[in-house]
Design a protein around this motif. Structure first.
Motif, PDB file in Angstrom:
ATOM      1  N   GLN A   1       0.837  -1.191   0.000  1.00 41.08           N
ATOM      2  CA  GLN A   1       0.000   0.000   0.000  1.00 41.08           C
ATOM      3  C   GLN A   1       0.883   1.256   0.000  1.00 41.08           C
ATOM      4  O   GLN A   1       0.646   2.202  -0.741  1.00 41.08           O
ATOM      5  CB  GLN A   1      -0.899  -0.025   1.236  1.00 41.08           C
ATOM      6  CG  GLN A   1      -1.816   1.164   1.343  1.00 41.08           C
ATOM      7  CD  GLN A   1      -2.816   1.211   0.206  1.00 41.08           C
ATOM      8  OE1 GLN A   1      -3.389   0.201  -0.194  1.00 41.08           O
ATOM      9  NE2 GLN A   1      -3.008   2.388  -0.357  1.00 41.08           N
ATOM     10  N   LEU A   2       1.920   1.242   0.836  1.00 36.17           N
ATOM     11  CA  LEU A   2       2.804   2.402   0.916  1.00 36.17           C
ATOM     12  C   LEU A   2       3.533   2.619  -0.416  1.00 36.17           C
ATOM     13  O   LEU A   2       3.698   3.758  -0.853  1.00 36.17           O
ATOM     14  CB  LEU A   2       3.812   2.228   2.053  1.00 36.17           C
ATOM     15  CG  LEU A   2       3.232   2.362   3.462  1.00 36.17           C
ATOM     16  CD1 LEU A   2       4.263   1.997   4.507  1.00 36.17           C
ATOM     17  CD2 LEU A   2       2.720   3.772   3.704  1.00 36.17           C
ATOM     18  N   PHE A   3       3.927   1.533  -1.055  1.00 40.05           N
ATOM     19  CA  PHE A   3       4.597   1.670  -2.356  1.00 40.05           C
ATOM     20  C   PHE A   3       3.662   2.310  -3.368  1.00 40.05           C
ATOM     21  O   PHE A   3       4.057   3.168  -4.140  1.00 40.05           O
ATOM     22  CB  PHE A   3       5.072   0.306  -2.867  1.00 40.05           C
ATOM     23  CG  PHE A   3       6.470  -0.018  -2.429  1.00 40.05           C
ATOM     24  CD1 PHE A   3       7.532   0.798  -2.813  1.00 40.05           C
ATOM     25  CD2 PHE A   3       6.735  -1.116  -1.626  1.00 40.05           C
ATOM     26  CE1 PHE A   3       8.828   0.515  -2.408  1.00 40.05           C
ATOM     27  CE2 PHE A   3       8.018  -1.405  -1.208  1.00 40.05           C
ATOM     28  CZ  PHE A   3       9.079  -0.587  -1.600  1.00 40.05           C
ATOM     29  N   TYR A   4       2.417   1.887  -3.307  1.00 40.63           N
ATOM     30  CA  TYR A   4       1.443   2.435  -4.239  1.00 40.63           C
ATOM     31  C   TYR A   4       1.321   3.948  -4.054  1.00 40.63           C
ATOM     32  O   TYR A   4       1.355   4.720  -5.014  1.00 40.63           O
ATOM     33  CB  TYR A   4       0.096   1.736  -4.022  1.00 40.63           C
ATOM     34  CG  TYR A   4      -1.042   2.353  -4.769  1.00 40.63           C
ATOM     35  CD1 TYR A   4      -1.162   2.193  -6.142  1.00 40.63           C
ATOM     36  CD2 TYR A   4      -2.002   3.106  -4.087  1.00 40.63           C
ATOM     37  CE1 TYR A   4      -2.206   2.783  -6.836  1.00 40.63           C
ATOM     38  CE2 TYR A   4      -3.051   3.693  -4.776  1.00 40.63           C
ATOM     39  CZ  TYR A   4      -3.142   3.527  -6.148  1.00 40.63           C
ATOM     40  OH  TYR A   4      -4.178   4.121  -6.827  1.00 40.63           O
ATOM     41  N   TYR A   5       1.205   4.377  -2.795  1.00 38.71           N
ATOM     42  CA  TYR A   5       1.087   5.815  -2.538  1.00 38.71           C
ATOM     43  C   TYR A   5       2.384   6.547  -2.837  1.00 38.71           C
ATOM     44  O   TYR A   5       2.380   7.686  -3.305  1.00 38.71           O
ATOM     45  CB  TYR A   5       0.666   6.065  -1.094  1.00 38.71           C
ATOM     46  CG  TYR A   5      -0.806   5.885  -0.888  1.00 38.71           C
ATOM     47  CD1 TYR A   5      -1.696   6.290  -1.874  1.00 38.71           C
ATOM     48  CD2 TYR A   5      -1.315   5.333   0.275  1.00 38.71           C
ATOM     49  CE1 TYR A   5      -3.056   6.124  -1.709  1.00 38.71           C
ATOM     50  CE2 TYR A   5      -2.677   5.165   0.452  1.00 38.71           C
ATOM     51  CZ  TYR A   5      -3.547   5.559  -0.537  1.00 38.71           C
ATOM     52  OH  TYR A   5      -4.875   5.400  -0.367  1.00 38.71           O
ATOM     53  N   ALA A   6       3.491   5.901  -2.549  1.00 35.15           N
ATOM     54  CA  ALA A   6       4.777   6.541  -2.819  1.00 35.15           C
ATOM     55  C   ALA A   6       4.892   6.828  -4.313  1.00 35.15           C
ATOM     56  O   ALA A   6       5.420   7.860  -4.731  1.00 35.15           O
ATOM     57  CB  ALA A   6       5.919   5.641  -2.359  1.00 35.15           C
ATOM     58  N   ARG A   7       4.367   5.934  -5.119  1.00 34.97           N
ATOM     59  CA  ARG A   7       4.423   6.123  -6.562  1.00 34.97           C
ATOM     60  C   ARG A   7       3.607   7.362  -6.964  1.00 34.97           C
ATOM     61  O   ARG A   7       3.966   8.097  -7.865  1.00 34.97           O
ATOM     62  CB  ARG A   7       3.853   4.880  -7.250  1.00 34.97           C
ATOM     63  CG  ARG A   7       4.520   4.507  -8.553  1.00 34.97           C
ATOM     64  CD  ARG A   7       3.903   3.231  -9.069  1.00 34.97           C
ATOM     65  NE  ARG A   7       2.450   3.356  -9.110  1.00 34.97           N
ATOM     66  CZ  ARG A   7       1.731   3.432 -10.225  1.00 34.97           C
ATOM     67  NH1 ARG A   7       2.320   3.368 -11.392  1.00 34.97           N
ATOM     68  NH2 ARG A   7       0.411   3.548 -10.179  1.00 34.97           N
ATOM     69  N   LEU A   8       2.507   7.599  -6.261  1.00 27.92           N
ATOM     70  CA  LEU A   8       1.667   8.760  -6.579  1.00 27.92           C
ATOM     71  C   LEU A   8       2.328  10.065  -6.154  1.00 27.92           C
ATOM     72  O   LEU A   8       2.096  11.100  -6.756  1.00 27.92           O
ATOM     73  CB  LEU A   8       0.314   8.656  -5.857  1.00 27.92           C
ATOM     74  CG  LEU A   8      -0.674   7.597  -6.314  1.00 27.92           C
ATOM     75  CD1 LEU A   8      -1.932   7.686  -5.461  1.00 27.92           C
ATOM     76  CD2 LEU A   8      -1.029   7.801  -7.778  1.00 27.92           C
ATOM     77  N   THR A   9       3.103  10.024  -5.076  1.00 28.53           N
ATOM     78  CA  THR A   9       3.507  11.298  -4.467  1.00 28.53           C
ATOM     79  C   THR A   9       4.996  11.589  -4.492  1.00 28.53           C
ATOM     80  O   THR A   9       5.394  12.690  -4.151  1.00 28.53           O
ATOM     81  CB  THR A   9       3.073  11.339  -2.992  1.00 28.53           C
ATOM     82  OG1 THR A   9       3.642  10.220  -2.317  1.00 28.53           O
ATOM     83  CG2 THR A   9       1.566  11.299  -2.861  1.00 28.53           C
TER      84      THR A   9
END
Lengths: 223, 548, 344
Positions: B306-314
């Motif tokens: 989940q954190l990787f997914y958000y890190a990719r966005l931000t």
């Protein structure tokens, strides 16, 4: 024959300690010493008899019960073999009484308690009934370990280097005590040792083990 | 004269450092504890009538369930890994520690987000026409988060105890006719009690100290109550009273365990014959490793993905040059504080070896106190204490710089470091003491008899012997410090941001997506350290010496 | 091992020395700000101020109570020059604790309307936040919405969500009710609202909006700028949520919508008063105010400033006509009442 061991072969996967073609017999009530240097395989023999290890081949029959053969293996908890470990391995979180009662099953609480008292009396330790093992000396621990092993009336008693952890003068005393206990209980027993004097003092017969082979048997001259 | 000689003998580096450390810990606490004797305020009475009952019930429920579940999971995982052989065992045996790298508050934000309406999990279910009714922002949800992020404490302790447990005991039990089942419950499990209790106690103390999770989930437990009394009701003395109640609960738990233990011991010198691992057979070949991977999935991989997914966005607008400073700040802070903690813990552990006395035992209780006191309360105590020190040292400062402000230490990072040392001393000390226990005193005494001084013995004999224990103590303290929140937030110097404080800042502003990058950095650093911890080369010869 | 210990000791000493160096003052060249606001835009503004005036801005951010407490403990020795807090009630608390000083600045008086300034000029509002009703258009007709108080009726049972009572915005909302309608009526309102709750309060403001879209509740009480920020979230699904919901400004016909401010004050023992005032004046200037509005969707206090398009779209609204200092005066009673009615 009360104990019949035939053609026992064993090899640890990793260890060098091995046994080759071990065959011997024992009469009921007989005390046999297995004498050998360290690495000769004498402790392994006890582990095979008790069922803690599975032999590669050979059979073990005690009191007409086949404990182990090519097609049959009785798990150690069903063998009714008593064993005193070299390090005693008393359960540290149980009192002396609880330790001795551990192997007593299928009898009433009262019978259990009587048996515990009986055993304590046998090893002369009545006053230590409610203490924990860490409060006992080495010799006392050994006596309790013996009482624990004898309590369920095993068909045979195995002792692994019973005197190795004791001081010299204490050893003499315990040795005599042990002999007395063996005679009073009429126990069939095997003990392993590396000390000829120990073997000669207690055993009716001495079996010499070298590099995994039985090399010689003798009846010691009694003092 | 005799007394004088004894005094001289007992004064050495270790005793001096230990006593000073004890004083430094007790003095700030005294400032706080005097508040307890001030008359009860209206706020306190309000808390008593309306809130206290709920706080106590919730706290007991929370720590009760967290303790039971983390003990079970820790025991189960450790047992499977040490007693059975299966594919992936070696990998799992260190992977299972990794959830410790995920701070509880990050796990809480992440799970709450995934299960929220816009979360990954809810969207995935909606895509196939399903809805879930899971509300994680509840007491059971908090239990889940704490168990998943803290069980590794139990796992580590129990695993090392299981590895050391001699086969003699279980073999004996089985020869006495006990089934595997009975021998597990009457022998294996009771012998694990000290390790199980120590691990579970760490979990409970961490749970009691957490503020991030319970605040976000609105689970009204003591740590929540302490902040609430302080902030919303503006009554610091009520907050201190609450933490005193909490301390009473903690000590009652510890005392009860000691009492139930009685004279029982859990070790006896036996030949250490390791128990051979058995290969898994039948359905268990899939079931047991499968359940371990499932735990890893929930405790580590799901939050991580989940954190990787958000890190990719931000990452584009979050990751800039200032990020290097965050990492450097976090690292220097954690390294300095860890080093000091371990150094002082080592001194105290040395001081505590040998003959015991009431004074030593008392000192030990004091130095272990920091871990039982909520971070926020320590923070208040430390500020007040440092202002006093600065006032005392002011004339000295003026010698160096006539224009200096009064508050030199208070505005420096020494204050934060001090607070960390105070807070985590117990963890460092207990691990070092355990390492010393394993070695015994023979070697040290031999060195003394060869006319080596205490310090020389420490460096040339003791340290090499307890090196691996020392390293694991340091790594656990380090991980605790780098993810620590309340102290960092309250005590850091101006313009001093760490990874943890940045994560919290974004999370408080409800920008979870933006917090993903610093969160990942934090987890990566801890993961790396856990890898090092678990892959230390065991060198040197092992010599068996009987402990007296 | 010996070398390692030696090396680490030297390293530690150097770090401590370096840290001490940080603490030394440097005359009028810098100001220290204790701030509860820590948005990325704020950092941008601090940088702009530095470029413009050459005064370095040093920040400690933390939550309101921790900062106030620290300020109090440090007493006359504090390094803080400015205190910025996102709640008028807490600023009032700082004022009551004698931590702030009065400032006389024509610039501030001109930029900031009187009701968003402290009567004794101890603190100055910088941005306004309105606490509004956010509803799901499929399930709620905006014509059914009127006031906060109206949400307490049986028609709304189990349909309303908001954050916990520990949340400062809810505490200040209650405080404003105590001021406007008296303690009795405010308590009735709180009790009625608790009966209307769709769930035990938990989560943050965004979670309340999500819960409405999810269908767990029909109306959420939350701050406007969270909707603005969700519309510009880095997560596209949050944008969707914000686009779905409607925003309603309650109490337009009666007492007005509850408004709170984030505000700044000069600390009583500031060492650089001049720099501190300059700093607050800068934050009330049109440049800064414009940025607050466009980047963070807060309402500027400076009325000359062009509002963000989104705020314009929501339109002008009537705010509660109270001096915000009262939020601080009533905040303690507000907390007590919320506990008494079982608002968790």
């Amino acid at each position: 024959m009360y104990v019949k061991v035939e053609n026992l072969d064993f090899k640890y996967t990793s260890d060098e300690e091995v046994l080759y073609d071990i065959t011997f017999t024992m009469n009921e009530g007989e005390v046999v010493a297995i004498l050998g240097s360290s690495g000769s395989g004498k402790s392994t023999l006890l582990r095979l008899l008790s069922g803690l290890e599975i032999p590669n081949q050979g059979s073990i029959v005690i009191d007409e019960k086949t404990l182990c053969s090519a097609e049959h293996f009785v798990e150690c908890e069903r063998r009714s073999v008593g064993m005193v470990f070299q390090d005693y391995a008393l359960f540290p979180h149980m009192t002396v009484a609880k330790n001795i009662a551990f192997g007593l099953k299928g009898i009433t609480k009262e019978a259990k308690s009587n048996r515990v008292d009986e055993m304590l009396k046998l090893v002369n330790m009545e006053e230590k009934k409610h203490v924990y093992p860490h409060e006992l000396s080495g010799g006392q621990q050994q006596r309790i370990a013996l009482a624990r092993a004898l309590a369920p009336s095993p068909s045979i008693l195995l002792l692994d280097e019973p005197f190795s952890n004791l001081d010299a003068d204490l050893k003499l005393k315990i040795r005599q005590e042990l002999r007395l206990i063996m005679k009073t209980t009429q126990m069939t027993a095997i003990f392993v040792t590396h000390d000829y004097d120990d073997a000669a003092e207690i055993a009716d017969r001495i079996v010499y083990l070298e590099n995994g082979h039985i090399v010689h048997e003798e009846v010691p001259k009694k003092h | 004269m005799i007394f004088g000689r004894r005094l001289k003998n007992s004064i050495n580096l270790f005793s001096v450092v230990s006593v000073i450390a004890g004083m430094l810990i007790i003095v700030p606490m005294l400032n706080i504890l005097v508040e307890l004797f001030s008359p009860a305020s209206d706020t306190w009475r309000h808390i008593q009538t309306h809130l206290l009952r709920g706080y106590i019930v919730n706290t007991l429920l929370l720590i009760g369930f967290v303790a039971v579940f983390s003990a079970s999971i820790g025991l189960f995982t450790a047992y499977v890994v040490t007693r059975f052989d299966f594919k992936g065992r070696r990998l799992l045996s260190w992977l299972l520690i990794l959830p410790l790298a995920v701070p509880s508050y990050i796990a809480a934000y992440t799970y709450a987000d995934m299960l929220s309406y816009t979360g990954t999990f809810s969207r995935a279910l909606r895509a196939i026409g399903l809805r879930h009714g899971i509300n994680i922002m509840t007491l059971p949800g908090a239990v889940f988060i704490f168990v998943m992020t803290l069980y590794p404490y139990v796992y580590m302790m129990v695993k090392s105890a299981l590895e050391k447990q001699s086969a003699s005991f279980t073999e004996n039990a089985r020869l006495l006719g006990a089934s595997k089942f009975r021998s597990f419950f009457t022998i294996v499990l009771p012998l694990l009690r000290p390790a199980l209790v120590a691990g579970t106690l760490l979990v409970v103390l961490e749970t009691l100290n957490d503020y991030g999770v319970v605040a976000y989930f609105n689970v009204r437990v003591f740590s929540f109550a302490i902040f609430d009394a302080w902030e919303r009701l503006g009554d610091i003395s009520a907050a201190i009273r609450l933490s005193a109640v909490l301390m009473v609960i903690v000590f009652a738990i510890i005392f009860l365990e000691r009492f139930l233990r009685g004279k029982r011991r859990y070790t006896l010198h036996v030949k250490n014959r390791p128990i051979l691992r058995k290969p898994l057979v039948g359905l268990n070949r899939y079931l047991l490793p499968g359940s371990l991977w499932l735990i890893m999935l929930f405790a580590f991989f799901i939050p991580l993905f989940q954190l990787f997914y958000y890190a990719r966005l931000t990452y584009r607008h979050v990751l800039d040059i200032s990020f290097i400073y965050l990492v450097i700040n976090s690292l220097t802070l954690a390294i300095t504080a860890t080093f000091l903690t371990i150094l002082i813990a080592l001194m105290i552990a040395n001081f505590n070896r040998g003959r015991q006395s009431a004074f030593k035992r008392g000192l030990l209780k004091v130095t272990n106190l920091g871990y039982a006191i909520p971070g926020a309360v320590i923070a208040i105590a430390v500020i007040v204490f440092f202002i006093d020190i600065d006032h005392a040292l002011y004339p000295l400062y003026r010698l160096f710089n006539p224009d200096t402000g009064r508050l030199v230490l208070t505005t420096s990072f020494a204050m934060l470091t001090f607070a960390f040392v105070l807070r985590f001393m117990a963890i460092g000390y207990n691990s070092i003491e355990a390492a010393y226990d394993k070695v015994g005193e023979k070697f040290t005494e031999a060195a003394y008899s060869l006319n080596h001084s205490k310090v020389s013995t420490l460096i040339r004999v003791d340290l090499p012997l307890i090196k691996s224990g020392l390293i694991s103590a340091a790594i656990i303290v380090f991980i605790d410090i780098i993810k620590e929140l309340p102290l960092t937030l309250i005590l850091r110097p101006t313009n001093y941001d760490t990874l943890a404080s940045r994560v919290f800042r974004y999370a408080r502003e409800e920008m979870l997506q933006e917090s993903a990058v610093p969160s990942l950095f934090l987890i990566a650093i801890s993961t790396l350290l856990i890898y090092i911890l678990t892959h230390q080369k065991k060198k040197g010869v092992r010599i068996h010496v009987r402990k007296s | 091992m010996k070398k390692m210990i030696l090396g680490l000791s030297v390293f530690t000493m150097m770090l401590v020395l370096a840290a001490c160096q940080l603490g030394t003052g440097d005359g009028g060249k810098s100001i220290t700000v204790y701030s509860e606001r820590h948005y990325d835009t704020d950092q941008l503004l601090f940088d702009m101020f530095e470029d413009e005036t050459g005064i370095e801005v040093r920040v400690i951010d933390g939550n309101a109570d921790q900062l106030i407490n620290r300020l109090d403990s440090e007493g006359p020795d504090t390094q803080a020059d400015v205190l910025i807090i996102a709640d008028a009630g807490r600023l009032h608390r700082a004022k009551a604790m004698d931590l702030l000083q009065a400032v006389h600045s024509d610039v501030l008086n001109e930029n900031i309307p009187a009701n968003y300034r402290d009567a004794d000029a101890m603190w100055f509002g910088l941005t306004k936040r309105a606490r509004v009703l956010v509803y799901h258009p499929d399930r709620v007709d905006p014509s059914d919405l009127s006031t906060y108080e109206a949400l307490t009726g049986p028609a709304w049972e189990g349909r309303v969500v908001t954050r916990t009572s520990t949340n400062i915005y809810n505490q200040s909302l209650m405080a404003s009710f105590i001021e406007i309608m008296g303690e009795e009526a405010a308590k009735d309102f709180a009790a009625g609202l608790v009966d209307s709750f769709a769930r035990t309060p938990s989560g943050n403001d965004r979670d309340q909006a999500k819960y409405v879209v999810e269908g767990g509740a029909d109306v959420a009480i939350m701050n406007t700028y969270y909707i603005g920020r969700m519309l510009n979230s880095s997560d596209p699904f949050e944008q969707e949520v914000a686009e779905t919901v409607g925003v309603f400004f309650p109490n337009q016909e009666t007492t007005g919508t509850h408004v709170n401010v984030s505000a700044a004050g000069v600390t009583k023992h500031a060492s650089n008063v001049e720099g501190a005032i300059k700093f607050i004046e800068f934050l009330s200037s049109e440049t800064a105010q414009g940025l607050f509005s466009s980047a963070n969707y807060e309402y500027p206090v400076n009325e000359r400033v062009e509002m963000d398009a989104l705020l314009k779209e929501w339109g002008a609204f009537v705010a509660q006509d109270i001096n915000l200092s009262v939020l601080g005066e009533h905040s303690y009673r507000a907390a007590i009442i919320m506990d008494e009615v079982g608002w968790e």
